[in-house]
Motif scaffolding. Structure first.
Motif, PDB file in Angstrom:
ATOM      1  N   MET A 337       0.823  -1.206   0.000  1.00  0.00           N
ATOM      2  CA  MET A 337       0.000   0.000   0.000  1.00  0.00           C
ATOM      3  C   MET A 337       0.859   1.258   0.000  1.00  0.00           C
ATOM      4  O   MET A 337       1.924   1.297   0.612  1.00  0.00           O
ATOM      5  CB  MET A 337      -0.882  -0.034   1.234  1.00  0.00           C
ATOM      6  CG  MET A 337      -2.203   0.654   1.013  1.00  0.00           C
ATOM      7  SD  MET A 337      -3.222   0.492   2.467  1.00  0.00           S
ATOM      8  CE  MET A 337      -4.455  -0.583   1.882  1.00  0.00           C
ATOM      9  N   LEU A 339       0.852   5.141   1.083  1.00  0.00           N
ATOM     10  CA  LEU A 339       0.151   6.120   1.902  1.00  0.00           C
ATOM     11  C   LEU A 339       0.761   7.498   1.689  1.00  0.00           C
ATOM     12  O   LEU A 339       1.942   7.628   1.409  1.00  0.00           O
ATOM     13  CB  LEU A 339       0.259   5.762   3.391  1.00  0.00           C
ATOM     14  CG  LEU A 339      -0.297   4.400   3.805  1.00  0.00           C
ATOM     15  CD1 LEU A 339      -0.128   4.208   5.305  1.00  0.00           C
ATOM     16  CD2 LEU A 339      -1.760   4.279   3.430  1.00  0.00           C
ATOM     17  N   ARG A 348      -3.517   9.489   4.211  1.00  0.00           N
ATOM     18  CA  ARG A 348      -4.510   8.848   3.368  1.00  0.00           C
ATOM     19  C   ARG A 348      -3.836   7.845   2.449  1.00  0.00           C
ATOM     20  O   ARG A 348      -2.618   7.845   2.298  1.00  0.00           O
ATOM     21  CB  ARG A 348      -5.256   9.890   2.529  1.00  0.00           C
ATOM     22  CG  ARG A 348      -4.390  10.597   1.504  1.00  0.00           C
ATOM     23  CD  ARG A 348      -5.278  11.421   0.588  1.00  0.00           C
ATOM     24  NE  ARG A 348      -4.593  12.502  -0.074  1.00  0.00           N
ATOM     25  CZ  ARG A 348      -4.032  12.400  -1.275  1.00  0.00           C
ATOM     26  NH1 ARG A 348      -4.045  11.254  -1.890  1.00  0.00           N
ATOM     27  NH2 ARG A 348      -3.458  13.439  -1.822  1.00  0.00           N
ATOM     28  N   VAL A 349      -4.683   7.024   1.812  1.00  0.00           N
ATOM     29  CA  VAL A 349      -4.179   6.084   0.823  1.00  0.00           C
ATOM     30  C   VAL A 349      -3.933   6.838  -0.479  1.00  0.00           C
ATOM     31  O   VAL A 349      -4.658   7.777  -0.803  1.00  0.00           O
ATOM     32  CB  VAL A 349      -5.218   4.960   0.601  1.00  0.00           C
ATOM     33  CG1 VAL A 349      -4.800   4.048  -0.536  1.00  0.00           C
ATOM     34  CG2 VAL A 349      -5.427   4.175   1.883  1.00  0.00           C
ATOM     35  N   ASP A 351      -3.909   5.671  -4.163  1.00  0.00           N
ATOM     36  CA  ASP A 351      -4.142   4.490  -4.979  1.00  0.00           C
ATOM     37  C   ASP A 351      -3.813   4.771  -6.440  1.00  0.00           C
ATOM     38  O   ASP A 351      -3.524   5.904  -6.818  1.00  0.00           O
ATOM     39  CB  ASP A 351      -5.616   4.080  -4.840  1.00  0.00           C
ATOM     40  CG  ASP A 351      -5.791   2.586  -4.946  1.00  0.00           C
ATOM     41  OD1 ASP A 351      -4.942   1.937  -5.566  1.00  0.00           O
ATOM     42  OD2 ASP A 351      -6.797   2.069  -4.401  1.00  0.00           O
ATOM     43  N   VAL A 354      -8.326   5.343 -11.247  1.00  0.00           N
ATOM     44  CA  VAL A 354      -9.451   4.588 -11.790  1.00  0.00           C
ATOM     45  C   VAL A 354     -10.080   5.433 -12.885  1.00  0.00           C
ATOM     46  O   VAL A 354     -10.248   6.638 -12.710  1.00  0.00           O
ATOM     47  CB  VAL A 354     -10.511   4.292 -10.711  1.00  0.00           C
ATOM     48  CG1 VAL A 354     -11.704   3.588 -11.312  1.00  0.00           C
ATOM     49  CG2 VAL A 354      -9.907   3.454  -9.607  1.00  0.00           C
TER      50      VAL A 354
END
Lengths: 362, 371
Positions: A337, A339, A348-349, A351, A354
């Protein structure tokens, strides 16, 4: 201080992480623009369809270039297609991208580029002047890098079957003895460097399309990264764990891929990430994270902690690397992961992207 | 960035966090709802939760325009997009919202001419450059975005653009808040009021919250200091035993809102008798449609759309998430069946959706040390 996470929530999160650590499946019924965005859909296409179909160890490493043993030496090979719209933009052209993009993928394997092939797909009706301009740009970029174009192909398709011109280039390079790079070699404690301000290319393209009625002095960062890699190998050689050029999907995608491949966590210090103020401004207005925006001349280097300063100095000594910065560190948990320690003091993440905020970026 | 960085100052954040800690009563649990999806996004993006005492809980509300669109409306949109010659335009997030048989992005891959726009004026421009083809704009949003749709329609009418149509999904903020406050399964101590909507409607429409339901509310901006400041204001009200509407976002939100925007809206739109909200069912007088004067530009009149109500997928708990009854991770399909790349529910699509914000930004065990 933060609200404690209940056992149930923890369980749900663990299930998600287990699912995410698995190789992604390709379950879509048709190709959408998201498959070309360099984010999660692209990953599912590559990891779920292409890699299993052509199963071999080299491809499975999912590196920017594959390496093959040849006549007692090691050769890196890569290929890339360029469909950027518009074909000319502030700071570059499709021709320059086609040369630099492929050279950079070779360089990221720790290999010195030695030759390129060039394939042109041209649309019926394309103006000869535009074609000549692009050919001149290709020749100049290849000459700058000192890499000859040794083979090629041309195809013409009916008007409407492509948009002006697409270019495919293949590059080969000789693996450098100083390099020992692998996306799976990251260790907790390793430092994460970027070679300069991020998000310039994607933002330049976005503004060049004129869809946003925004105006800013931002140019694409397209450049050949081999000289920078060469210097890095000199100064930090065996301590370099991995290099990646942060193209589609931006720095965030690269970091997520590496964190997964090496089963480490990463913590990025938001305040340390170099971003041109105009890029930060455009990203703010458009609701985009510069960490997700494409670059064409920026690399991410993961370095053992003892060599981090030497690597940073090396990067900063090179043209295009003046703003290089250490942006974070590899950790042990949570595995796989990335961060972000926010400039405001929270966490927070970060990512992978998308969907596709910006198709046909390169 | 000037006027932005000032509101992201970590040192001031720490000071505010310290004061907030001084305001909470130990042993008391506080539950505040941030009505607007923009706040949800900010809270996760900046990690604002990390600066709050453990007994201050933020509950996500229904103010995410994409999230509240029911499946039937997506099906209607896809049907419109497949009409011969139609160019269908909408905001980017909407492309990925699933209908009963796929998304607009799927329809695009199947050949429908669907284009992402950033403003309704972009859609109007497309209409003007393609005069021979009907261009439909899929309008969504609360009172925040409704005026820009209204202005675009006014301009289209004034310029005589005959091929421009609007499928109106605009909604209003007060009716769903009332529905929430009337629902017995939610107990809240106060509201972080929606800043963007308030730039248009003003602060006054929220006075029913303290007057009738006896809850404090602070209309707030979207930078991290704004959100902390609003929480500070609500806690101060509670501590002092006050209960009123306060305006934290006074630098942008006038008490009376924007009368010109309201007037344009009144000219172009009229209230629908009822409108379906995702997971919340039909709420009376909560949706807008084009008024009589603009009926010839109403895509739902110009074309016949199925208009069929599609029940949410059984597994989907968007409704409960939108009402703040459950946390995103408590949904049965969160992160397994429903992910941002393969969403079942709307809350997982928009960056303002509670599930997407939690999945993309908040998804890690906070108490687990990062080592």
């Amino acid at each position: 201080m933060s609200s404690p996470v209940s056992e149930r929530e923890q369980k749900v999160l663990s299930i998600i992480e287990t699912a995410r650590a698995k190789r992604q499946k390709f379950r879509d019924t048709q190709i959408t623009m998201a498959h070309g965005a360099g984010g999660k859909a692209t990953a599912s296409l590559i990891e779920g369809l292409l890699v299993p179909a052509f199963a071999n160890e080299t491809l499975e490493a999912l590196a920017d270039a594959g390496t093959v043993s040849l006549l007692g030496g090691h050769v890196a090979m890569t290929t890339d297609s360029f469909v950027v719209n518009p074909i000319s933009f502030p700071g570059g052209t499709i021709g320059e991208l086609a040369v630099n993009g492929t050279l950079n993928d070779v360089a990221m394997a720790g290999a010195r580029p030695v030759a390129l092939s060039l394939s042109l797909i041209l649309e019926e009706g394309l103006s000869a002047d535009i074609l000549k301009e692009q050919v001149a740009a290709i020749a100049a970029a290849a000459a700058d890098a000192g890499v000859p174009i040794v083979a090629g192909d041309t195809k013409v398709v009916e008007r409407g079957a492509c948009d002006q011109m697409y270019i495919c280039t293949t590059g080969i390079g000789v693996l450098d003895d100083r390099a020992n790079l692998s996306p799976a070699s990251l260790q907790p404690g390793d430092k994460i460097l970027v070679s300069g301000r991020i998000g310039d290319h994607g933002t330049a393209i976005m503004l060049a399309r004129g869809e946003f009625e925004l105006d800013a002095d931002i140019t694409s960062d397209t450049q050949c990264l081999w000289p920078m890699v060469d210097t890095l190998l000199d100064q930090a050689g065996g301590s370099l764990r991995c290099l990646r050029d942060a193209t589609r999907g931006g720095v965030a995608s690269v970091l997520n891929e590496l964190a997964r491949a090496s089963r480490v966590a990463m913590v990025i210090n938001e305040a340390a990430v170099p971003v041109h103020p105009a890029v930060a401004g455009a990203a703010e207005i458009l609701g985009i994270d510069p960490m997700h925006v494409a670059n064409e001349g920026k690399l991410v280097a993961i370095v053992a902690p003892e060599a981090a300063n030497a690597a940073l100095t090396a990067l900063r000594s090179m043209p295009g690397g003046e703003q290089a910065a250490e942006i974070g560190e590899c950790k042990t948990e949570p595995q796989g992961m990335v961060l972000m320690a926010t400039a405001f003091g929270g966490k927070r993440v970060m990512d992978q992207l998308v969907g596709d905020p910006l198709p046909r970026i390169c | 960035m000037k006027y932005v960085d000032e509101f992201r100052d970590p040192a001031l954040g720490e000071v505010l966090a310290g004061e907030i800690l001084g305001l909470v009563e130990p042993g008391r649990h506080y539950k505040f709802m941030e009505v607007c999806g923009g706040h949800t996004h900010s809270i996760y993006k900046y990690g604002i939760d990390d600066l709050l005492p453990a007994n201050v809980e933020l509950v996500h509300g229904p103010g995410c325009p994409v999230c509240v669109i029911p499946m039937g409306r997506v099906d209607d949109a896809i049907s419109l997009a497949h009409e011969p010659e139609v160019i269908f335009t909408c905001f980017g997030d909407m492309l990925r919202v699933p209908g009963s048989a796929g998304t607009l992005l799927d329809a695009k891959a199947e050949g429908a001419d669907i284009r992402m726009v950033y403003s309704p004026l972009d859609a109007l421009r497309i209409a003007k450059t393609n005069p021979e083809r009907p261009v439909v704009f899929f309008a969504i949003g609360f009172e925040t975005t409704a005026p820009s749709t209204a202005l675009t329609l006014k301009r289209a009418k004034a310029e005589g653009v005959a091929n421009f149509f609007c499928m109106c999904n605009h909604v209003t903020i007060v009716p769903p808040l009332r529905a929430l406050l009337d629902s017995p399964d939610l107990r809240l101590d106060g509201f972080i009021g929606p800043g963007h909507v308030s730039t248009v409607v003003g602060v006054r429409p929220f006075s029913f919250i303290p007057d009738e339901y006896h809850k404090p509310i602070a209309v707030a901006g979207f930078e991290p200091l704004d959100v902390l400041h609003a929480i500070h204001m609500i806690l101060t009200q509670l501590k002092q035993g006050r209960c009123e509407v306060e305006n934290q976002y006074a630098r942008v939100v006038p008490w009376e809102g924007n009368p010109r925007a309201l007037q344009v809206m009144a000219e172009v739109f009229e209230l629908r008798p009822h409108f379906e909200w995702r997971g919340m069912g039909f709420i009376s007088q909560s949706g807008l449609k084009l008024s009589e004067a603009y009926a010839d530009m109403d895509a739902e009149i110009a074309y016949s759309v199925p208009g069929i109500r599609i029940a949410d997928p059984k597994a989907c708990q968007c409704g409960e998430v939108l009402k703040g009854v459950i946390k995103p991770w408590e949904c049965k399909v969160f992160g397994s069946g429903c992910t941002p790349e393969r969403p079942i529910g709307t809350c997982m699509v928009s960056s303002e959706g509670a599930c997407a914000a939690y999945y993309n930004y908040g998804r890690f065990a906070r108490e687990r040390e990062v080592v």
